[in-house]
Design a protein around this motif. Structure first.
Motif, PDB file in Angstrom:
ATOM      1  N   PRO A 107     -15.476  -7.206 -16.450  1.00 32.08           N
ATOM      2  CA  PRO A 107     -15.953  -8.580 -16.614  1.00 32.08           C
ATOM      3  C   PRO A 107     -16.745  -9.043 -15.389  1.00 32.08           C
ATOM      4  O   PRO A 107     -16.335  -8.820 -14.247  1.00 32.08           O
ATOM      5  CB  PRO A 107     -14.664  -9.391 -16.774  1.00 32.08           C
ATOM      6  N   ALA A 140      -9.946  -8.394 -18.571  1.00 34.65           N
ATOM      7  CA  ALA A 140     -10.547  -9.304 -19.564  1.00 34.65           C
ATOM      8  C   ALA A 140      -9.708 -10.580 -19.741  1.00 34.65           C
ATOM      9  O   ALA A 140     -10.269 -11.679 -19.701  1.00 34.65           O
ATOM     10  CB  ALA A 140     -10.761  -8.592 -20.891  1.00 34.65           C
ATOM     11  N   ALA A 144     -10.177 -12.697 -16.635  1.00 34.54           N
ATOM     12  CA  ALA A 144     -11.524 -13.291 -16.614  1.00 34.54           C
ATOM     13  C   ALA A 144     -11.599 -14.498 -17.543  1.00 34.54           C
ATOM     14  O   ALA A 144     -12.149 -15.544 -17.172  1.00 34.54           O
ATOM     15  CB  ALA A 144     -12.567 -12.253 -17.002  1.00 34.54           C
ATOM     16  N   THR A 145     -11.044 -14.378 -18.730  1.00 28.91           N
ATOM     17  CA  THR A 145     -11.036 -15.489 -19.684  1.00 28.91           C
ATOM     18  C   THR A 145     -10.286 -16.684 -19.107  1.00 28.91           C
ATOM     19  O   THR A 145     -10.742 -17.825 -19.176  1.00 28.91           O
ATOM     20  CB  THR A 145     -10.405 -15.043 -21.019  1.00 28.91           C
TER      21      THR A 145
END
Length: 170
Positions: free
Chosen positions: A36, A90, A93-94
């Protein structure tokens, strides 16, 4: 100049050109591992974009064994519940992107990109506001669950060179 010599010279030039083209293609930088990489702030117009997770094909081949080893060592040491520390990236990162979107902190006078690799987060970019410091950014990102380490590299007003590797010009 004789005909065979010119033909030989032309062949050598063509071979050199094709080798240079192959090298240039091999040097194409790409996010081979789909790490990411996001921009969360965009207020400093002349801030150069970091290189982030972009690497050449050769670098990706060299890193693949290391990434496998580093990724699984977390689980083998009992420090991760997932079998590979890159599997956290991921979701982290979100979560971090949502945190930046919900909180206006650091929005004024900064351009920031984040790279996520094996629970490490690199915060890179520019800050024109002296109140934005590395420790505050580190604490802000580190508040997210599963973040193991935060590395902050900021270019400040008056600094010409960015303290991070730059993305190639587009």
């Amino acid at each position: 100049m004789s005909q065979p010599f010119r033909l030989h010279h032309l062949l050598a030039v063509l071979l050199a050109a094709s080798a240079t083209t192959a090298e240039a293609q091999d040097e194409t930088l790409k996010n081979w591992f789909n790490d990411p990489f996001i921009q969360v702030r965009n207020s400093v117009p002349d801030c150069p974009q970091p290189l982030g997770p972009l690497v050449s094909a050769d670098e990706a081949r060299r890193e693949s064994h290391w990434r496998t080893e580093r990724g699984t060592s977390c689980w083998l040491a009992g420090q991760c519940s997932k079998p590979n520390s890159y599997l956290y990236d991921a979701p982290i990162a979100t979560s971090v992107a949502a945190h930046f979107a919900a909180v206006p902190e650091f929005a004024r006078a900064s351009s920031l990109w984040l790279t996520f690799q094996r629970r490490f987060v690199w915060v890179e970019g520019c800050s024109a506001d002296p109140a934005i410091d590395a420790a505050a950014l580190e604490a802000f990102v580190r508040a997210e669950p599963d973040v193991e380490r935060v590395i902050v590299n900021l270019r400040r007003p008056g600094e010409i060179k960015a303290p991070y590797a730059l993305a190639p010009p587009r």
